[in-house]
Design an enzyme around this catalytic site. Sequence first.
Site, PDB file in Angstrom:
ATOM      1  N   HIS A   9       1.117   7.604  -1.168  1.00 18.68           N
ATOM      2  CA  HIS A   9       1.810   7.249   0.071  1.00 18.68           C
ATOM      3  C   HIS A   9       3.098   8.058   0.233  1.00 18.68           C
ATOM      4  CE1 HIS A   9       5.004   5.044  -2.031  1.00 18.68           C
ATOM      5  NE2 HIS A   9       4.038   4.572  -2.820  1.00 18.68           N
ATOM      6  N   GLU A  81      -1.187  -1.370  -5.783  1.00 16.43           N
ATOM      7  CA  GLU A  81      -0.142  -1.074  -6.759  1.00 16.43           C
ATOM      8  C   GLU A  81      -0.285  -1.979  -7.977  1.00 16.43           C
ATOM      9  OE1 GLU A  81       1.763   0.752  -8.351  1.00 16.43           O
ATOM     10  OE2 GLU A  81       3.500   1.055  -7.040  1.00 16.43           O
TER      11      GLU A  81
END
Length: 232
Positions: A9, A81
């Site tokens: 990201h 994550e």
Amino acid sequence: MPTVVLIRHGRTTANVAGVLAGRTPGVGLDDIGRDGAAALARRLEPVRPAAVVSSPLQRCVQTATAVAGGRDVVTDDGLSECDYGDWTGRSLAELRREKLWKVVQEHPSGVVFPGGESLRSVQQRAVDAVRTRDAQLAAEHGPGAVWFAVSHADVIKAVLADALGMHLDHFQRLVVDPCSVSVVSFTERRPFVLRVNDAGGDLGFLRSPARRRRRATRVDAVVGGGAGDASE
């Protein structure tokens, strides 16, 4: 087999503040992160991905949407994550004073974050998610398919370590920057790592899945390294 483009990201406010965001909701891209995602989208524009798959966290979905070129973005919890547990939301400067910090650096396979996840389980679920999706896309679109997986630095490093045959205790030797791409081609016998932490190189070799299907399937590594993709 298909080729997966692992995308980290773009930059977030937490990255700049030096805070371990983890799975904290509402952590999005900052201005530089949005610009980076837009620039990456331009680099990837010639590629026609068979799928765009993302961690469900906001910063990844924003990045995935930018590079998807109007295609649907599918989320996969396997790409999420690491659950850093009690470390979530704390400053990195503070965490560096924790005894566990040195273990994270030197023996990550032995780490279980307090109240959270082990790095071994992160690697297992992420590798399973990538390989399962890869096999699915191979069945649906053929071995020449290319697809995007948008995730987080530690998750991508764990997948790359597996693809490289590298013990998880060495995965901190890898660097994965915001909006970088790492490229892995899985085959029945072994994965081939084609790019790592690429933040500006030419990605034209991903452009034409049809051309990739016409080439002989990559099975063995070229002794001495070969002359590059153009010669194959």
